[in-house]
Design an enzyme around this catalytic site. Structure first.
Site, mmCIF file in Angstrom:
data_model
loop_
_atom_site.group_PDB
_atom_site.id
_atom_site.type_symbol
_atom_site.label_atom_id
_atom_site.label_comp_id
_atom_site.label_asym_id
_atom_site.label_seq_id
_atom_site.Cartn_x
_atom_site.Cartn_y
_atom_site.Cartn_z
ATOM 1 N N GLY A 19 -29.191 45.083 -1.458
ATOM 2 C CA GLY A 19 -28.853 43.686 -1.763
ATOM 3 C C GLY A 19 -27.501 43.524 -2.436
ATOM 4 O O GLY A 19 -27.204 42.473 -2.992
ATOM 5 N N LYS A 64 -12.548 37.104 -6.028
ATOM 6 C CA LYS A 64 -12.744 37.267 -7.474
ATOM 7 C C LYS A 64 -11.407 37.387 -8.204
ATOM 8 O O LYS A 64 -11.216 36.811 -9.277
ATOM 9 C CB LYS A 64 -13.620 38.505 -7.726
ATOM 10 C CG LYS A 64 -15.028 38.352 -7.146
ATOM 11 C CD LYS A 64 -15.755 39.689 -7.090
ATOM 12 C CE LYS A 64 -17.158 39.552 -6.520
ATOM 13 N NZ LYS A 64 -17.775 40.847 -6.184
ATOM 14 N N ALA A 119 -34.954 24.561 -4.336
ATOM 15 C CA ALA A 119 -34.763 24.361 -2.896
ATOM 16 C C ALA A 119 -34.652 25.730 -2.241
ATOM 17 O O ALA A 119 -33.778 26.527 -2.609
ATOM 18 C CB ALA A 119 -33.497 23.549 -2.636
ATOM 19 N N LYS A 130 -18.242 32.888 -5.533
ATOM 20 C CA LYS A 130 -16.806 33.194 -5.692
ATOM 21 C C LYS A 130 -15.972 32.663 -4.539
ATOM 22 O O LYS A 130 -14.845 32.205 -4.740
ATOM 23 C CB LYS A 130 -16.587 34.700 -5.830
ATOM 24 C CG LYS A 130 -17.152 35.545 -4.681
ATOM 25 C CD LYS A 130 -18.409 36.245 -5.054
ATOM 26 C CE LYS A 130 -19.122 36.806 -3.848
ATOM 27 N NZ LYS A 130 -20.183 37.729 -4.193
ATOM 28 N N ILE A 137 -20.879 41.043 -15.938
ATOM 29 C CA ILE A 137 -19.834 41.225 -16.963
ATOM 30 C C ILE A 137 -19.276 39.847 -17.338
ATOM 31 O O ILE A 137 -18.819 39.121 -16.457
ATOM 32 C CB ILE A 137 -18.667 42.096 -16.430
ATOM 33 C CG1 ILE A 137 -19.176 43.420 -15.878
ATOM 34 C CG2 ILE A 137 -17.631 42.321 -17.513
ATOM 35 C CD1 ILE A 137 -18.090 44.259 -15.196
ATOM 36 N N ARG A 147 -35.714 27.900 1.682
ATOM 37 C CA ARG A 147 -36.379 27.876 3.000
ATOM 38 C C ARG A 147 -37.405 28.997 3.092
ATOM 39 O O ARG A 147 -38.285 28.960 3.929
ATOM 40 C CB ARG A 147 -35.335 28.042 4.105
ATOM 41 C CG ARG A 147 -34.363 26.878 4.172
ATOM 42 C CD ARG A 147 -34.094 26.459 5.617
ATOM 43 N NE ARG A 147 -33.132 25.366 5.646
ATOM 44 C CZ ARG A 147 -31.828 25.539 5.769
ATOM 45 N NH1 ARG A 147 -31.328 26.751 5.899
ATOM 46 N NH2 ARG A 147 -31.016 24.510 5.791
ATOM 47 N N GLY A 201 -26.349 42.536 -7.944
ATOM 48 C CA GLY A 201 -27.783 42.753 -8.165
ATOM 49 C C GLY A 201 -28.421 41.525 -8.780
ATOM 50 O O GLY A 201 -27.751 40.679 -9.382
ATOM 51 N N GLY A 203 -20.337 40.033 -11.439
ATOM 52 C CA GLY A 203 -21.778 39.947 -11.732
ATOM 53 C C GLY A 203 -22.082 39.694 -13.187
ATOM 54 O O GLY A 203 -21.774 38.638 -13.730
ATOM 55 N N VAL A 251 -30.077 36.438 -6.064
ATOM 56 C CA VAL A 251 -29.621 35.916 -7.362
ATOM 57 C C VAL A 251 -30.513 34.761 -7.828
ATOM 58 O O VAL A 251 -30.861 34.668 -9.017
ATOM 59 C CB VAL A 251 -28.138 35.483 -7.284
ATOM 60 C CG1 VAL A 251 -27.668 34.942 -8.622
ATOM 61 C CG2 VAL A 251 -27.266 36.662 -6.854
HETATM 62 N N1 HSE Z 1 -20.941 42.003 -2.504
HETATM 63 C C1 HSE Z 1 -20.588 41.905 -3.871
HETATM 64 C C2 HSE Z 1 -20.313 43.320 -4.392
HETATM 65 C C3 HSE Z 1 -21.702 41.250 -4.624
HETATM 66 O O1 HSE Z 1 -20.639 44.285 -3.717
HETATM 67 O O2 HSE Z 1 -19.753 43.449 -5.454
HETATM 68 C C4 HSE Z 1 -21.303 40.705 -5.955
HETATM 69 O O3 HSE Z 1 -20.306 39.746 -5.858
#
Ligand code: HSE
Length: 434
Positions: free
Chosen positions: A185, A203, A43, A103, A134, A45, A300, A132, A14
């Protein structure tokens, strides 16, 4: 006007998406925000190969960003509870505004974070924390502000929805699809958060607070995962005209708020039943507007960045506003939050799908029907399949009308006590969403 200086903590999926969208759309974003937005420090690593950060200053220590006097807005994209909370609370203490996609942090520590932010007159924006890309928080908090919200129901975990879709459409195994979601991801670093419903409950907790004006109460959410679902249940549901989705449901009742995440049968012709793959969708029912539906990518890099950047723009616009006249964090004025309780799951009311494995003997169906009718449980439909070859047991599939969960628990215990029925039986809740 001078550009606003933003510090990004975390350059993962993200964070990288956020940096790229800010760079690519810089001119459009400045036209909307009224001034430029500069990433003054990152920031991280590890470098993110998807990002060309050029000469943007970087540090390995997030507190360099938190304590950087040049920075106006700290964007927390680390995830998790511990370090992320220190970053957010540190930024607030330093009088900086915060944008986060976290979240878990908001659902578990949001009450404390918002109180600290209000005290300091800063904004904590968290659109990207739910579904995400929306803009569901903006829709609920602002677009639907005229309404008494009755219920919210959503597919708010992309990984879980991807798994259920691939299992149904392609007959793939649970593990195979989960591995693909991780590679793409989408999955949480601990994928049990996805498949056990914890991510969705985070959520849903946030959505319920904004919908009903109650404090965040993640610890009271009922959470049930999708790991026990079988292909047979998916197919029986189809035969009955339903799809199984991992649904988050928040409903206001006279006695309190239902707050629950669990596999759910929904009629196959509902729009929500046709939300497939990694896509998310949230249905909101308000007394004035009726039913509304919000659909889009729930995870994503760039879909989530879309929400993060929108929040940054909102914060930039709010920089010169009176802190007392901003949109409240949880939609309702903090002193007007309600103490409507979150109901224990035994107190919810819903319909049920039951699958019983029964010995093939005369009278079994009559005994099942008697147990249900004695408890006032009305059967909507019943389906009996051929005996399965291995164990000779006959699957009996029932749909019931709506009933209080505690009454169904008593009926299930009685059914499982029958000598002809193999325990445990399978129970999936059913929602008509109308
Ligand atoms: N792991 C979460 C999903 C990512 O699959 O919806 C988004 O919050």
């Amino acid at each position: 006007m001078k550009p606003v200086k933003v510090g990004i903590c975390g350059l993962g999926t993200v964070g990288g998406g956020t940096f790229n969208v800010l760079q690519r759309n810089a001119a459009e974003i400045a036209r909307r925000a009224g001034r430029g937005i500069d990433v003054a420090q990152i920031a991280t690593r590890h470098p993110n190969p998807a990002c060309n950060i050029g000469d943007t200053p970087t540090t390995g220590d997030v507190f360099d960003v938190v304590n950087n006097p040049e920075i106006d807005v700290v964007v927390e994209l680390i995830g998790g509870y511990t370090l992320a909370k220190e970053v957010v609370m540190g930024a607030i203490a330093n009088g900086k505004h915060v944008v986060t996609a976290n979240k878990a942090l908001i659902a578990v520590h949001g009450n404390e974070i918002f109180a600290a932010a209000s005290e300091k007159g800063v904004v904590v924006a968290f659109e990207a924390s739910v579904a995400g890309g929306i803009p569901i928080i903006k829709a609920l908090r602002e677009g639907l502000a005229a309404n008494q919200i009755d219920w919210v129901a959503g597919i708010i975990n992309g990984t879980g929805n991807f798994i259920l879709t691939e299992m149904r459409d392609k007959g793939r195994t649970f593990e195979d699809v989960l591995a693909e979601a991780q590679a793409l991801g989408y999955a949480e670093s601990d994928p049990t958060f996805d498949v056990e419903g914890i991510d969705a409950a985070h959520k849903l907790t946030i959505l319920a607070s904004i919908a009903f004006g109650i404090p965040l109460q993640f610890d009271k959410a009922y959470t049930e995962g999708i790991t026990k679902l079988t292909t047979a249940d998916v197919n029986y549901a189809e035969a009955l005209g339903y799809r199984i989705k991992h649904l988050g449901v928040a409903r206001r009742t006279e006695n309190g708020v239902e707050l629950r995440v669990h596999p759910t049968l929904i009629p196959a012709d509902r729009l929500l039943a046709n939300v497939n793959g990694v896509m998310n969708a949230v249905m909101v029912n308000g007394d004035a507007v009726g039913s509304t539906l919000y659909y889009g990518a729930g995870a994503g890099a760039e879909p989530t960045a879309s929400a993060v950047v929108a929040d940054i723009i909102d914060v930039v616009r709010a920089l010169t506003t009176d802190p007392n006249n901003r949109v409240p964090h949880l939609a309702f004025q903090a002193e007007s939050l309600s103490d409507l309780p979150v109901l224990p799951v035994e107190q919810i009311t819903t319909a049920y799908y039951l699958r019983l494995q029964a010995k093939d003997r005369p009278g079994v169906l009559a005994k099942v029907a008697t147990i249900l009718s004695e408890r006032g449980i009305n059967i909507e439909s019943i389906m009996q399949k051929e005996a399965e070859e291995q164990d000779g047991l006959v699957p009996i599939i029932l749909l019931t009308h709506r009933v209080r969960e505690q009454d169904m628990n008593v009926a299930i215990a009685a059914l499982e006590a029958l000598e002809e029925i193999a325990a445990p039986l399978m129970r999936v809740r059913v929602e008509q969403l109308n």
